[in-house]
Design a protein around this motif. Structure first.
Motif, PDB file in Angstrom:
ATOM      1  N   ARG A 146      -9.731  -5.498 -12.436  1.00  0.00           N
ATOM      2  CA  ARG A 146      -9.826  -4.070 -12.173  1.00  0.00           C
ATOM      3  C   ARG A 146     -10.625  -3.826 -10.899  1.00  0.00           C
ATOM      4  NH1 ARG A 146     -11.246  -1.252 -18.005  1.00  0.00           N
ATOM      5  NH2 ARG A 146      -9.219  -1.616 -18.993  1.00  0.00           N
ATOM      6  N   SER A 147     -10.204  -2.834 -10.125  1.00  0.00           N
ATOM      7  CA  SER A 147     -10.879  -2.555  -8.855  1.00  0.00           C
ATOM      8  C   SER A 147     -10.770  -1.072  -8.536  1.00  0.00           C
ATOM      9  CB  SER A 147     -10.279  -3.406  -7.727  1.00  0.00           C
ATOM     10  OG  SER A 147      -8.866  -3.247  -7.667  1.00  0.00           O
ATOM     11  N   LEU A 148     -11.511  -0.651  -7.516  1.00  0.00           N
ATOM     12  CA  LEU A 148     -11.635   0.777  -7.228  1.00  0.00           C
ATOM     13  C   LEU A 148     -11.855   1.008  -5.740  1.00  0.00           C
ATOM     14  CD1 LEU A 148     -12.176   3.776  -8.050  1.00  0.00           C
ATOM     15  CD2 LEU A 148     -14.525   3.100  -8.561  1.00  0.00           C
ATOM     16  N   LEU A 149     -11.077   1.913  -5.175  1.00  0.00           N
ATOM     17  CA  LEU A 149     -11.282   2.415  -3.812  1.00  0.00           C
ATOM     18  C   LEU A 149     -11.714   3.868  -3.919  1.00  0.00           C
ATOM     19  CD1 LEU A 149     -11.078   2.393  -0.717  1.00  0.00           C
ATOM     20  CD2 LEU A 149      -8.623   2.816  -0.951  1.00  0.00           C
ATOM     21  N   SER A 189      -0.441   2.178  -6.898  1.00  0.00           N
ATOM     22  CA  SER A 189      -0.031   1.997  -8.293  1.00  0.00           C
ATOM     23  C   SER A 189       1.145   1.032  -8.404  1.00  0.00           C
ATOM     24  CB  SER A 189       0.340   3.344  -8.919  1.00  0.00           C
ATOM     25  OG  SER A 189       1.557   3.854  -8.395  1.00  0.00           O
ATOM     26  N   ARG A 190       1.913   0.918  -7.331  1.00  0.00           N
ATOM     27  CA  ARG A 190       3.025  -0.035  -7.311  1.00  0.00           C
ATOM     28  C   ARG A 190       2.603  -1.403  -6.792  1.00  0.00           C
ATOM     29  NH1 ARG A 190       5.684   4.641  -5.010  1.00  0.00           N
ATOM     30  NH2 ARG A 190       5.474   3.708  -2.941  1.00  0.00           N
ATOM     31  N   LYS A 191       1.782  -1.408  -5.741  1.00  0.00           N
ATOM     32  CA  LYS A 191       1.463  -2.660  -5.059  1.00  0.00           C
ATOM     33  C   LYS A 191       0.180  -3.321  -5.560  1.00  0.00           C
ATOM     34  CE  LYS A 191       3.879  -1.363  -0.817  1.00  0.00           C
ATOM     35  NZ  LYS A 191       3.749  -1.076   0.642  1.00  0.00           N
ATOM     36  N   THR A 195      -5.861  -1.238  -9.272  1.00  0.00           N
ATOM     37  CA  THR A 195      -6.797  -0.537  -8.391  1.00  0.00           C
ATOM     38  C   THR A 195      -6.681   0.967  -8.559  1.00  0.00           C
ATOM     39  OG1 THR A 195      -6.520  -2.302  -6.744  1.00  0.00           O
ATOM     40  CG2 THR A 195      -7.606  -0.290  -6.015  1.00  0.00           C
ATOM     41  N   LEU A 196      -7.804   1.614  -8.837  1.00  0.00           N
ATOM     42  CA  LEU A 196      -7.857   3.068  -8.845  1.00  0.00           C
ATOM     43  C   LEU A 196      -8.243   3.561  -7.448  1.00  0.00           C
ATOM     44  CD1 LEU A 196      -9.866   3.838 -12.130  1.00  0.00           C
ATOM     45  CD2 LEU A 196      -7.435   3.352 -11.856  1.00  0.00           C
ATOM     46  N   VAL A 197      -7.678   4.688  -7.047  1.00  0.00           N
ATOM     47  CA  VAL A 197      -8.040   5.338  -5.788  1.00  0.00           C
ATOM     48  C   VAL A 197      -8.524   6.744  -6.135  1.00  0.00           C
ATOM     49  CG1 VAL A 197      -7.232   6.116  -3.533  1.00  0.00           C
ATOM     50  CG2 VAL A 197      -6.292   4.016  -4.530  1.00  0.00           C
ATOM     51  N   VAL A 198      -9.773   7.064  -5.800  1.00  0.00           N
ATOM     52  CA  VAL A 198     -10.318   8.376  -6.151  1.00  0.00           C
ATOM     53  C   VAL A 198     -11.100   8.968  -4.987  1.00  0.00           C
ATOM     54  CG1 VAL A 198     -10.467   7.885  -8.622  1.00  0.00           C
ATOM     55  CG2 VAL A 198     -12.438   7.418  -7.157  1.00  0.00           C
ATOM     56  N   MET A 199     -11.219  10.306  -5.010  1.00  0.00           N
ATOM     57  CA  MET A 199     -12.039  11.044  -4.068  1.00  0.00           C
ATOM     58  C   MET A 199     -13.202  11.657  -4.831  1.00  0.00           C
ATOM     59  SD  MET A 199      -8.491  12.311  -2.999  1.00  0.00           S
ATOM     60  CE  MET A 199      -7.991  11.175  -4.287  1.00  0.00           C
ATOM     61  N   SER A 244      -6.516   7.602 -11.375  1.00  0.00           N
ATOM     62  CA  SER A 244      -6.209   7.269  -9.979  1.00  0.00           C
ATOM     63  C   SER A 244      -5.524   8.438  -9.279  1.00  0.00           C
ATOM     64  CB  SER A 244      -5.316   6.027  -9.906  1.00  0.00           C
ATOM     65  OG  SER A 244      -5.285   5.522  -8.585  1.00  0.00           O
ATOM     66  N   GLY A 245      -5.931   8.670  -8.035  1.00  0.00           N
ATOM     67  CA  GLY A 245      -5.363   9.756  -7.261  1.00  0.00           C
ATOM     68  C   GLY A 245      -6.011  11.100  -7.509  1.00  0.00           C
ATOM     69  N   GLN A 246      -7.120  11.116  -8.272  1.00  0.00           N
ATOM     70  CA  GLN A 246      -7.763  12.379  -8.627  1.00  0.00           C
ATOM     71  C   GLN A 246      -9.010  12.638  -7.780  1.00  0.00           C
ATOM     72  OE1 GLN A 246      -6.306  14.529 -10.684  1.00  0.00           O
ATOM     73  NE2 GLN A 246      -4.639  13.049 -10.958  1.00  0.00           N
TER      74      GLN A 246
END
Length: 257
Positions: A146-149, A189-191, A195-199, A244-246
């Motif tokens: 699990r990872s996070l940007l 989410s595909r690649k 990994t979650l991507v959040v702001m 993710s994306g939130q």
């Protein structure tokens, strides 16, 4: 709440824009976390990064510092290529780079103050730099853990929350950052599905960026750097796969676009 990083015993972390303020606060907190194997920190100018560079001398194996201007893609690419040679994977990257005022650039109070070159600078730093990081960090996130940007955004970049007007360049560049990363989250989410991507909106924090604009901020709404970092780490630790994306505020609530 279950930690997003539960089960990962050794974390490699990048903090972008770590020379001062919230970024430097993240570095100090992360070095106190036994789960963190190494922090890879970036700064733009060595003159303003002396505390960070001195901290690295005290943690020679756990803190590595790099000079990177994220508005220059060649520098971002060179840095991430270096990381790939030093570490197999990243578990967390936090982008803390942003400008509100710089030289003659000041938040606009009216349309009369709109200047195309200054607008471009806002977008260069606050928007484009963030998506360049998402582009070049992707290979380091493509692993099974699990990872996070995470990227520091701002509630003022919410279109739905805008009832005061003004600050055209800063508002628009943060809104663009949110759209860039919302879109990147879909590709991630595909690649890189782990990994979650959040702001993240940090709240008004007592830093050099906010200092000229703190006069009307109630004391209870002005956070110390340590408080802001602790709150945001709590938000990140409590994320789930659906997040993710939130766009999140410092208290974990979702913000409108």
């Amino acid at each position: 709440m279950v930690s997003w990083f539960e089960g990962v015993r050794s974390l490699d972390v990048a903090v972008v824009g770590a020379s001062q303020g919230i970024g430097f606060g993240f570095v100090r907190h992360l070095l106190n976390d036994d789960r963190i194997r190494c922090v890879y920190a970036t700064y733009r100018h060595p003159d303003s990064a002396q505390p960070l560079l001195e901290l690295a001398q005290s943690h020679p194996t756990r803190l590595r510092c790099f000079s990177v201007d994220i508005t220059e893609e060649s520098q971002v690419e060179a840095w991430t290529n270096t990381l790939q040679k030093e570490v197999e994977k990243l578990h967390l990257a936090i982008n803390c780079v942003g400008i509100l005022q710089e030289g003659e650039i000041q938040p606009e109070k009216s349309l009369r103050q709109i200047d195309p070159d200054r607008l471009l600078r806002y977008f260069q730093v606050n928007s484009i730099g963030g998506i360049l990081l998402a582009k070049h960090l992707l290979p380091l996130f493509r692993h099974g853990d699990r990872s996070l940007l995470a990227t520091i955004s701002a509630k003022i970049g919410s279109i739905g929350d805008n009832s005061l007007g003004g600050w055209y360049g800063y508002r628009a560049s943060k809104a663009a950052l949110n759209m860039f990363l919302r879109t990147a989250a879909i590709e991630y989410s595909r690649k890189s599905p782990q990994t979650l991507v959040v702001m993240l909106h940090p709240g008004t924090t007592d830093t050099r960026l906010s200092r000229p604009f703190q006069r009307n901020v109630p004391p209870e709404k002005l956070f110390s750097i340590d408080r802001t970092v602790t709150q945001l780490l709590d938000v990140m630790d409590g994320l789930t796969a659906d997040d993710s994306g939130q766009f999140f505020s410092w208290d974990g609530s979702r913000l409108p676009w």
